[in-house]
Write an enzyme that holds these catalytic residues in place. Structure first.
Site, PDB file in Angstrom:
ATOM      1  N   HIS A 194     -34.991  32.277 -31.602  1.00  8.83           N
ATOM      2  CA  HIS A 194     -35.654  31.780 -32.816  1.00  8.83           C
ATOM      3  C   HIS A 194     -35.468  32.807 -33.926  1.00  8.83           C
ATOM      4  CE1 HIS A 194     -37.969  30.285 -29.353  1.00  8.83           C
ATOM      5  NE2 HIS A 194     -38.130  29.193 -30.062  1.00  8.83           N
ATOM      6  N   LYS A 219     -24.355  19.008 -23.818  1.00 11.52           N
ATOM      7  CA  LYS A 219     -23.005  19.350 -24.267  1.00 11.52           C
ATOM      8  C   LYS A 219     -22.240  20.136 -23.207  1.00 11.52           C
ATOM      9  CE  LYS A 219     -24.451  19.459 -29.090  1.00 11.52           C
ATOM     10  NZ  LYS A 219     -24.777  20.324 -30.235  1.00 11.52           N
TER      11      LYS A 219
END
Length: 126
Positions: free
Chosen positions: A114, A61
């Protein structure tokens, strides 16, 4: 000069299910040998595979549009820098290296995070 920014988020369980369902076929399609060995050496490998998945998506992206046709799953490798845990992206193919050089893209920053069931990554290309 900023060339691109990309971000991605992934459910860790989704990546765990893909590994469980497709095993080495999935892993070898998406990750380099070094990435697979590094993640598998961790206590909870699927967390680290999910982080690399998100970072690879974020990298794509962030790429200038002219570079995107030269980027595939294993066009990059995401490993911690030597003597640390901070991830770094290495370009693995000459085609992508040349495309990034043409765009004057010199520095790639990546961060992976995370949290319980999700993982996110951001990539900035200068």
């Amino acid at each position: 000069m900023l060339k691109g920014i990309g971000i991605d988020i992934v459910e860790i369980g989704r990546i765990a299910r893909m590994i469980e369902t497709y095993g080495d076929v999935f892993l070898c399609k998406v990750f380099t040998e070094k990435e697979i060995a590094w993640c598998n050496a961790k206590a909870v490998p699927h967390n680290h595979f999910a982080g690399r998945w998100a970072a690879k998506e974020a990298f794509y992206k962030a790429l200038p549009q002219s570079c995107q046709p030269h980027s595939f799953w294993k066009s990059i490798e995401i490993m911690p820098v030597e003597h640390g845990n901070k991830p770094a992206i290495t370009i693995c193919t000459e085609e992508l290296k040349k495309a990034l050089e043409y765009e004057a893209a010199q520095t790639i920053h990546v961060s992976i995070s995370h949290e319980k069931s999700i993982c996110t990554a951001i990539v900035i290309i200068e």
